[in-house]
Design a protein around this motif. Structure first.
Motif, short mmCIF file in Angstrom:
data_model
loop_
_atom_site.label_atom_id
_atom_site.label_comp_id
_atom_site.label_asym_id
_atom_site.label_seq_id
_atom_site.Cartn_x
_atom_site.Cartn_y
_atom_site.Cartn_z
N GLY A 192 0.81 -1.22 0.00
CA GLY A 192 0.00 0.00 0.00
C GLY A 192 0.84 1.26 0.00
N HIS A 193 0.14 2.38 -0.13
CA HIS A 193 0.80 3.69 -0.29
C HIS A 193 1.70 4.00 0.90
CE1 HIS A 193 1.32 7.78 -1.71
NE2 HIS A 193 0.99 8.22 -0.52
N PHE A 194 1.26 3.67 2.11
CA PHE A 194 2.07 4.00 3.30
C PHE A 194 3.44 3.38 3.21
CE2 PHE A 194 3.65 2.68 7.48
CZ PHE A 194 3.76 3.91 8.10
N TRP A 195 3.51 2.09 2.85
CA TRP A 195 4.80 1.40 2.82
C TRP A 195 5.64 1.86 1.64
CZ3 TRP A 195 6.37 -0.49 7.08
CH2 TRP A 195 5.43 -0.93 8.02
N SER A 196 5.00 2.25 0.54
CA SER A 196 5.75 2.83 -0.57
C SER A 196 6.43 4.12 -0.13
CB SER A 196 4.81 3.12 -1.74
OG SER A 196 4.28 1.93 -2.27
N LEU A 221 13.01 -4.60 4.38
CA LEU A 221 11.71 -4.86 5.00
C LEU A 221 11.25 -6.29 4.72
CD1 LEU A 221 9.79 -1.54 4.25
CD2 LEU A 221 10.37 -2.42 6.52
N GLY A 222 11.49 -6.76 3.50
CA GLY A 222 11.13 -8.14 3.16
C GLY A 222 11.95 -9.15 3.92
N LYS A 223 13.19 -8.80 4.23
CA LYS A 223 14.06 -9.72 4.95
C LYS A 223 13.63 -9.86 6.41
CE LYS A 223 18.95 -10.58 6.02
NZ LYS A 223 20.34 -10.10 5.84
N ILE A 224 13.23 -8.74 7.05
CA ILE A 224 12.89 -8.81 8.47
C ILE A 224 11.44 -9.23 8.71
CG2 ILE A 224 14.67 -7.14 9.12
CD1 ILE A 224 12.41 -5.06 9.47
N THR A 225 10.57 -9.05 7.72
CA THR A 225 9.16 -9.44 7.86
C THR A 225 8.69 -10.17 6.60
OG1 THR A 225 8.44 -7.27 7.03
CG2 THR A 225 8.58 -7.54 9.43
N PRO A 226 9.28 -11.31 6.28
CA PRO A 226 8.94 -11.98 5.01
C PRO A 226 7.48 -12.38 4.92
CG PRO A 226 10.25 -13.43 6.41
CD PRO A 226 10.30 -12.06 7.03
N GLY A 227 6.89 -12.80 6.03
CA GLY A 227 5.51 -13.27 5.99
C GLY A 227 4.50 -12.19 5.68
#
Length: 239
Positions: A192-196, A221-227
């Motif tokens: 979503g826009h916030f994370w972008s 971010l993908g590495k620390i919260t992959p799920g």
């Protein structure tokens, strides 16, 4: 045919998935690589300075284009084939990126890969995550999530018929003879826009004002919260 699946070279800077695929493939010693679902050959063109590259795709038009620019690519249906159209080659690395979610017979694809991957060879798999952050709140409220509901407008447009989580894909890979060395989330900005904006503004606040840095923030971010990521990358070895 195949034009829609032909992102530009810029994707290796702007896309976390492409950035990580390149990083993993260039970390391997030079060898033979096959991209299953190669489209119009972006990965083959980009990695041919490091590996001897081959590709397959279901789309005949995409294969014709690859061949017209001198790439070693042949048509294959991973649902029905028993081997790749390169019968005499054992590959050091095989990539199957954004393909498994389209297959009626994903186990067949993994069995083909196992036949053509050298012992100890590397398999890179990317798939959409069935339960990313963007889907979790609607699910808690009991709403239909088009992302993982078939048929729906989303899945009819994307052609997704299989849905995977970290646990389910890891189990499938193990059952078909692969060891999952590591996994990571990709495409976190799609939440979503916030994370972008987080991926954009945090690097800028730290003085980094280029797109590659924004993508590296997304990779982190993908590495620390992959799920919670909309996409998943698995790095595997053949037993």
């Amino acid at each position: 045919m195949g034009v829609a699946n032909d992102p530009s070279e810029h994707y290796f800077i702007s896309s976390a998935r492409h950035m990580l695929l390149e990083k993993e493939l260039r970390s391997l010693p030079p060898g033979t690589m096959c991209d299953l679902g190669c489209g119009r050959g972006l990965l083959l063109r980009h990695l041919k300075d490091h590996h001897v590259c081959y590709g397959t795709d279901f789309d005949h038009g995409a294969i014709q284009y690859c061949q017209s620019i001198g790439l070693s690519a042949l048509q294959a249906d991973l649902n029905e084939a028993s081997q790749l159209p390169f019968p005499d080659i054992k590959f050091d690395a095989i990539v199957i990126s954004e393909v498994m979610e389209h297959l009626l017979e994903p186990r067949n694809a993994l069995q083909i890969i196992s036949r053509h991957l050298k012992p100890g060879g590397t398999l890179l798999v990317t798939v959409p995550n069935a339960v990313p952050l963007l889907a979790r709140f609607p699910q808690l409220l009991g709403k239909t999530v088009n992302w993982l509901h078939y048929p729906s407008l989303d899945t009819e447009q994307t052609g997704h018929i299989r849905f995977y989580t970290i646990e389910s894909m890891s189990r499938l890979l193990r059952e078909e003879g692969f060891i999952v060395d590591k996994y990571s989330g990709v495409s976190f900005r799609m939440n979503g826009h916030f994370w972008s904006r987080v991926c954009y503004w945090l690097p800028r606040i730290c003085g980094h004002r280029n797109e590659e840095t924004y993508t590296k923030m997304e990779v982190w971010l993908g590495k620390i919260t992959p799920g919670l990521s909309p996409g998943l990358l698995f790095v595997c070895k053949k037993r």
